[in-house]
Design a protein around this motif. Structure first.
Motif, PDB file in Angstrom:
ATOM      1  N   LYS A  88       0.831  -1.204   0.000  1.00 37.07           N
ATOM      2  CA  LYS A  88       0.000   0.000   0.000  1.00 37.07           C
ATOM      3  C   LYS A  88       0.865   1.252   0.000  1.00 37.07           C
ATOM      4  CE  LYS A  88      -4.092  -1.867   2.253  1.00 37.07           C
ATOM      5  NZ  LYS A  88      -4.908  -1.867   3.467  1.00 37.07           N
ATOM      6  N   GLU A  89       1.923   1.241   0.814  1.00 41.55           N
ATOM      7  CA  GLU A  89       2.823   2.396   0.854  1.00 41.55           C
ATOM      8  C   GLU A  89       3.503   2.609  -0.492  1.00 41.55           C
ATOM      9  OE1 GLU A  89       5.536   2.097   4.145  1.00 41.55           O
ATOM     10  OE2 GLU A  89       3.907   2.137   5.604  1.00 41.55           O
ATOM     11  N   ASN A  90       3.928   1.511  -1.142  1.00 32.70           N
ATOM     12  CA  ASN A  90       4.561   1.622  -2.457  1.00 32.70           C
ATOM     13  C   ASN A  90       3.593   2.171  -3.493  1.00 32.70           C
ATOM     14  OD1 ASN A  90       7.016   0.717  -1.534  1.00 32.70           O
ATOM     15  ND2 ASN A  90       6.707  -1.394  -2.197  1.00 32.70           N
ATOM     16  N   GLU A  91       2.337   1.710  -3.461  1.00 32.57           N
ATOM     17  CA  GLU A  91       1.335   2.220  -4.387  1.00 32.57           C
ATOM     18  C   GLU A  91       1.106   3.701  -4.158  1.00 32.57           C
ATOM     19  OE1 GLU A  91      -1.992  -0.347  -3.691  1.00 32.57           O
ATOM     20  OE2 GLU A  91      -1.185  -1.937  -4.952  1.00 32.57           O
ATOM     21  N   SER A  92       1.035   4.105  -2.897  1.00 34.71           N
ATOM     22  CA  SER A  92       0.841   5.506  -2.564  1.00 34.71           C
ATOM     23  C   SER A  92       2.020   6.347  -3.044  1.00 34.71           C
ATOM     24  CB  SER A  92       0.658   5.663  -1.054  1.00 34.71           C
ATOM     25  OG  SER A  92       0.581   7.026  -0.709  1.00 34.71           O
ATOM     26  N   LEU A  93       3.221   5.859  -2.825  1.00 30.77           N
ATOM     27  CA  LEU A  93       4.410   6.584  -3.277  1.00 30.77           C
ATOM     28  C   LEU A  93       4.464   6.671  -4.796  1.00 30.77           C
ATOM     29  CD1 LEU A  93       7.087   5.198  -0.796  1.00 30.77           C
ATOM     30  CD2 LEU A  93       6.152   7.522  -0.866  1.00 30.77           C
ATOM     31  N   ALA A  94       4.050   5.612  -5.478  1.00 31.49           N
ATOM     32  CA  ALA A  94       4.032   5.633  -6.948  1.00 31.49           C
ATOM     33  C   ALA A  94       3.051   6.689  -7.450  1.00 31.49           C
ATOM     34  CB  ALA A  94       3.668   4.257  -7.494  1.00 31.49           C
ATOM     35  N   LYS A  95       1.894   6.799  -6.810  1.00 34.10           N
ATOM     36  CA  LYS A  95       0.922   7.836  -7.198  1.00 34.10           C
ATOM     37  C   LYS A  95       1.498   9.223  -6.962  1.00 34.10           C
ATOM     38  CE  LYS A  95      -3.266   5.149  -6.336  1.00 34.10           C
ATOM     39  NZ  LYS A  95      -4.442   4.993  -5.472  1.00 34.10           N
ATOM     40  N   GLN A  96       2.151   9.410  -5.823  1.00 35.40           N
ATOM     41  CA  GLN A  96       2.757  10.707  -5.529  1.00 35.40           C
ATOM     42  C   GLN A  96       3.839  11.049  -6.545  1.00 35.40           C
ATOM     43  OE1 GLN A  96       4.156  10.738  -1.464  1.00 35.40           O
ATOM     44  NE2 GLN A  96       2.155  10.194  -0.641  1.00 35.40           N
ATOM     45  N   LEU A  97       4.632  10.059  -6.931  1.00 41.19           N
ATOM     46  CA  LEU A  97       5.686  10.278  -7.910  1.00 41.19           C
ATOM     47  C   LEU A  97       5.100  10.681  -9.263  1.00 41.19           C
ATOM     48  CD1 LEU A  97       8.663  10.227  -8.624  1.00 41.19           C
ATOM     49  CD2 LEU A  97       8.447   7.770  -9.073  1.00 41.19           C
ATOM     50  N   LYS A  98       4.034   9.999  -9.696  1.00 41.36           N
ATOM     51  CA  LYS A  98       3.397  10.359 -10.958  1.00 41.36           C
ATOM     52  C   LYS A  98       2.864  11.794 -10.927  1.00 41.36           C
ATOM     53  CE  LYS A  98       2.113   5.810 -12.606  1.00 41.36           C
ATOM     54  NZ  LYS A  98       1.052   4.896 -12.991  1.00 41.36           N
ATOM     55  N   GLU A  99       2.281  12.169  -9.797  1.00 42.66           N
ATOM     56  CA  GLU A  99       1.765  13.532  -9.653  1.00 42.66           C
ATOM     57  C   GLU A  99       2.910  14.547  -9.728  1.00 42.66           C
ATOM     58  OE1 GLU A  99      -0.918  16.537  -9.398  1.00 42.66           O
ATOM     59  OE2 GLU A  99      -1.380  14.410  -9.667  1.00 42.66           O
ATOM     60  N   GLU A 101       5.754  14.117 -11.268  1.00 36.12           N
ATOM     61  CA  GLU A 101       6.213  14.134 -12.662  1.00 36.12           C
ATOM     62  C   GLU A 101       5.300  14.989 -13.534  1.00 36.12           C
ATOM     63  OE1 GLU A 101       6.307   9.944 -13.480  1.00 36.12           O
ATOM     64  OE2 GLU A 101       8.404   9.748 -12.850  1.00 36.12           O
ATOM     65  N   ARG A 102       3.986  14.871 -13.319  1.00 36.45           N
ATOM     66  CA  ARG A 102       3.038  15.700 -14.080  1.00 36.45           C
ATOM     67  C   ARG A 102       3.260  17.179 -13.773  1.00 36.45           C
ATOM     68  NH1 ARG A 102      -0.758  11.417 -13.319  1.00 36.45           N
ATOM     69  NH2 ARG A 102      -1.391  12.278 -11.316  1.00 36.45           N
ATOM     70  N   ASN A 103       3.424  17.489 -12.493  1.00 38.35           N
ATOM     71  CA  ASN A 103       3.665  18.880 -12.111  1.00 38.35           C
ATOM     72  C   ASN A 103       4.953  19.417 -12.715  1.00 38.35           C
ATOM     73  OD1 ASN A 103       1.318  18.934 -10.600  1.00 38.35           O
ATOM     74  ND2 ASN A 103       2.349  18.540  -8.656  1.00 38.35           N
ATOM     75  N   LEU A 104       5.990  18.599 -12.721  1.00 41.36           N
ATOM     76  CA  LEU A 104       7.264  19.009 -13.300  1.00 41.36           C
ATOM     77  C   LEU A 104       7.132  19.265 -14.794  1.00 41.36           C
ATOM     78  CD1 LEU A 104      10.260  19.534 -12.927  1.00 41.36           C
ATOM     79  CD2 LEU A 104      10.664  17.083 -13.239  1.00 41.36           C
ATOM     80  N   MET A 105       6.430  18.370 -15.492  1.00 41.81           N
ATOM     81  CA  MET A 105       6.218  18.585 -16.933  1.00 41.81           C
ATOM     82  C   MET A 105       5.453  19.868 -17.174  1.00 41.81           C
ATOM     83  SD  MET A 105       5.695  14.974 -19.005  1.00 41.81           S
ATOM     84  CE  MET A 105       3.970  14.997 -18.775  1.00 41.81           C
TER      85      MET A 105
END
Length: 125
Positions: A88-99, A101-105
């Protein structure tokens, strides 16, 4: 209702084993005895529990053997819950990372437009 470890979110040994008190098995017998023993430690430390069973309650070898088997099952329960928590923590971190990345783009695109606007202004002058 159940004592849950606030750090890990899992049941202690006593709470875990008592769930089996109505089963017709060695684990069920052990659970029943533990559920009736007001002095049984609220610990999940195997050595503390073994000491209590052997030296305080003077449990018969079959009860100690049943405890050892139950404790192995309890350790499996802990590992499963730890693995589920980590997933669950890994899934949450993956979602945060994608967000992120979107913000950075989005920020890179905005910077590129700002630079193009600045270049156009400089050409006009």
């Amino acid at each position: 209702m159940r004592p849950i470890n606030s750090v890990s979110g899992v049941m202690d040994f006593k709470t875990w084993i008592i769930r089996y008190k109505d089963r017709e098995s060695r684990r069920g017998d052990l659970a029943y005895d533990i559920s009736k023993d007001a002095r049984f430690p609220n610990s999940s430390d195997k050595e503390v529990l073994l000491h209590y069973l052997k030296h305080v309650r003077q449990a018969i070898p079959e009860a100690v053997s049943a405890f050892r088997e139950a404790y192995r099952a309890y350790r499996s329960y802990l590992r499963m819950n730890y693995d589920a928590k980590m997933l669950k923590e890994n899934e949450s971190l993956a979602k945060q990372l994608k967000e992120l990345e979107r913000n950075l783009m989005h920020m890179e695109v905005q910077m590129q437009f700002s630079m193009e606007d600045e270049t156009k202004k400089n050409l006009i002058r």
